[in-house]
Scaffold this motif. Structure first.
Motif, PDB file in Angstrom:
ATOM      1  N   HIS A  82      23.912  37.640  13.965  1.00 10.41           N
ATOM      2  CA  HIS A  82      22.467  36.205  13.593  1.00 10.41           C
ATOM      3  C   HIS A  82      24.081  34.663  13.566  1.00 10.41           C
ATOM      4  O   HIS A  82      25.008  34.544  13.349  1.00 10.41           O
ATOM      5  N   ALA A  83      23.890  33.823  15.200  1.00  8.93           N
ATOM      6  CA  ALA A  83      25.088  33.413  15.272  1.00  8.93           C
ATOM      7  C   ALA A  83      24.428  32.204  15.681  1.00  8.93           C
ATOM      8  O   ALA A  83      23.158  31.588  16.470  1.00  8.93           O
ATOM      9  N   GLU A  84      24.710  30.713  15.432  1.00  9.99           N
ATOM     10  CA  GLU A  84      24.683  29.344  15.212  1.00  9.99           C
ATOM     11  C   GLU A  84      25.823  28.193  16.467  1.00  9.99           C
ATOM     12  O   GLU A  84      26.470  28.464  15.815  1.00  9.99           O
ATOM     13  N   PHE A  85      25.259  27.819  16.911  1.00 10.08           N
ATOM     14  CA  PHE A  85      26.314  27.200  17.651  1.00 10.08           C
ATOM     15  C   PHE A  85      25.951  25.389  18.560  1.00 10.08           C
ATOM     16  O   PHE A  85      24.855  25.400  19.649  1.00 10.08           O
ATOM     17  N   THR A  86      26.320  24.463  17.755  1.00 11.38           N
ATOM     18  CA  THR A  86      26.042  23.180  18.234  1.00 11.38           C
ATOM     19  C   THR A  86      27.172  22.315  18.445  1.00 11.38           C
ATOM     20  O   THR A  86      27.813  22.367  18.208  1.00 11.38           O
ATOM     21  N   VAL A  87      27.225  21.428  19.587  1.00 14.13           N
ATOM     22  CA  VAL A  87      28.440  21.117  20.457  1.00 14.13           C
ATOM     23  C   VAL A  87      27.755  19.892  20.425  1.00 14.13           C
ATOM     24  O   VAL A  87      26.718  20.263  21.612  1.00 14.13           O
ATOM     25  N   ALA A  98      21.696  28.700  21.995  1.00 13.11           N
ATOM     26  CA  ALA A  98      20.755  29.484  21.528  1.00 13.11           C
ATOM     27  C   ALA A  98      21.682  30.903  21.830  1.00 13.11           C
ATOM     28  O   ALA A  98      22.315  31.046  23.116  1.00 13.11           O
ATOM     29  N   ILE A  99      22.658  32.068  21.284  1.00 12.79           N
ATOM     30  CA  ILE A  99      22.969  32.950  21.933  1.00 12.79           C
ATOM     31  C   ILE A  99      21.957  33.794  22.732  1.00 12.79           C
ATOM     32  O   ILE A  99      21.445  34.590  21.671  1.00 12.79           O
ATOM     33  N   ASP A 100      22.250  34.643  23.291  1.00 10.25           N
ATOM     34  CA  ASP A 100      21.740  35.656  24.531  1.00 10.25           C
ATOM     35  C   ASP A 100      22.818  37.216  23.905  1.00 10.25           C
ATOM     36  O   ASP A 100      23.470  37.037  24.031  1.00 10.25           O
ATOM     37  N   TYR A 101      21.870  37.600  23.001  1.00  9.98           N
ATOM     38  CA  TYR A 101      22.183  38.937  22.078  1.00  9.98           C
ATOM     39  C   TYR A 101      22.043  39.802  22.941  1.00  9.98           C
ATOM     40  O   TYR A 101      23.348  40.806  23.164  1.00  9.98           O
ATOM     41  N   SER A 102      21.376  40.045  23.793  1.00  7.70           N
ATOM     42  CA  SER A 102      21.162  41.146  25.296  1.00  7.70           C
ATOM     43  C   SER A 102      22.695  41.412  25.876  1.00  7.70           C
ATOM     44  O   SER A 102      23.346  41.881  26.834  1.00  7.70           O
ATOM     45  N   PHE A 112      31.097  33.643   9.284  1.00  6.85           N
ATOM     46  CA  PHE A 112      32.329  33.188   9.220  1.00  6.85           C
ATOM     47  C   PHE A 112      31.871  31.497   9.405  1.00  6.85           C
ATOM     48  O   PHE A 112      30.343  31.750  10.477  1.00  6.85           O
ATOM     49  N   GLU A 113      32.559  30.608   9.313  1.00  8.33           N
ATOM     50  CA  GLU A 113      32.083  28.792   9.527  1.00  8.33           C
ATOM     51  C   GLU A 113      33.529  28.293  10.033  1.00  8.33           C
ATOM     52  O   GLU A 113      34.457  28.255   9.956  1.00  8.33           O
ATOM     53  N   SER A 114      32.927  27.694  11.327  1.00  6.95           N
ATOM     54  CA  SER A 114      34.205  26.861  12.038  1.00  6.95           C
ATOM     55  C   SER A 114      34.629  25.454  10.891  1.00  6.95           C
ATOM     56  O   SER A 114      33.670  25.308  10.463  1.00  6.95           O
ATOM     57  N   THR A 115      35.722  25.142  10.856  1.00  3.63           N
ATOM     58  CA  THR A 115      35.916  24.208  10.046  1.00  3.63           C
ATOM     59  C   THR A 115      36.701  22.913  11.533  1.00  3.63           C
ATOM     60  O   THR A 115      36.128  21.996  11.037  1.00  3.63           O
ATOM     61  N   ASP A 129      34.424  18.753  18.889  1.00  2.99           N
ATOM     62  CA  ASP A 129      32.962  19.074  18.593  1.00  2.99           C
ATOM     63  C   ASP A 129      32.154  19.908  17.780  1.00  2.99           C
ATOM     64  O   ASP A 129      31.355  19.159  17.028  1.00  2.99           O
ATOM     65  N   ALA A 130      32.451  20.974  17.949  1.00  4.27           N
ATOM     66  CA  ALA A 130      31.389  22.706  18.165  1.00  4.27           C
ATOM     67  C   ALA A 130      31.269  22.821  16.521  1.00  4.27           C
ATOM     68  O   ALA A 130      32.807  22.331  16.053  1.00  4.27           O
ATOM     69  N   LYS A 131      30.484  23.009  16.297  1.00  7.82           N
ATOM     70  CA  LYS A 131      29.847  23.867  14.663  1.00  7.82           C
ATOM     71  C   LYS A 131      29.457  24.725  15.133  1.00  7.82           C
ATOM     72  O   LYS A 131      28.806  25.039  15.968  1.00  7.82           O
TER      73      LYS A 131
END
Length: 146
Positions: A33-38, A5-9, A85-88, A46-48
């Motif tokens: 809004h951001a999503e981060f999986t790794v 999860a992104i800590d928006y604060s 933005f989408e990482s490749t 291998d992060a997305k």
């Protein structure tokens, strides 16, 4: 793969741009809004990563300029309300430094970009949750998105 999860604060999406070829204007986007999986957050390969920015949330601390930025002269937020933005792929450049390659879409125009990203470290927040810090930078030419 683990989702983070992104800590928006404690996070900022900011920018700077040369204004009238004289001064540097700084701004932020207040809503995103951001999503981060790794699988291994400290290795990242291998992060997305993806994020979407609400264009109308732009703030340069100048109301008239912000209204102009969301107008058709610049972002045209009524027609194109989000930047995406989408990482490749991600490459490790050196210890704690990564190049996050991906596609940036502004005004329905998609261009490849690279974010040079530093893994700053990890710690524990006051609620005993492990937290991780990153800083990322990229340079784009706004004329590529018109």
């Amino acid at each position: 793969m683990k989702k983070y999860a992104i800590d928006y604060s404690h996070s900022t999406i900011g920018f700077s741009v040369r204004h009238m070829m004289i001064s540097q204007i700084h701004g932020t986007f207040e809503s995103y809004h951001a999503e981060f999986t790794v699988s291994d957050i400290e290795q990242m390969q291998d992060a997305k990563i993806s994020f979407s920015i609400i264009v109308a949330s732009v703030s340069t601390k100048n109301f008239d300029r912000d209204v102009h930025l969301v107008s058709p002269d610049f972002f045209d937020a009524d027609v194109y309300p989000k930047i995406h933005f989408e990482s490749t792929y991600i490459e490790k450049l050196e210890n704690n430094i990564f190049a996050i390659h991906g596609d940036l879409t502004i005004k329905n125009i998609t261009k490849p970009v690279i974010f040079t990203t530093m893994y700053v470290g990890r710690g524990m927040n006051p609620w005993s949750q492990e937290v991780y810090g990153f800083q990322a930078r990229s340079k784009i030419d706004r004329r590529d998105f018109v």
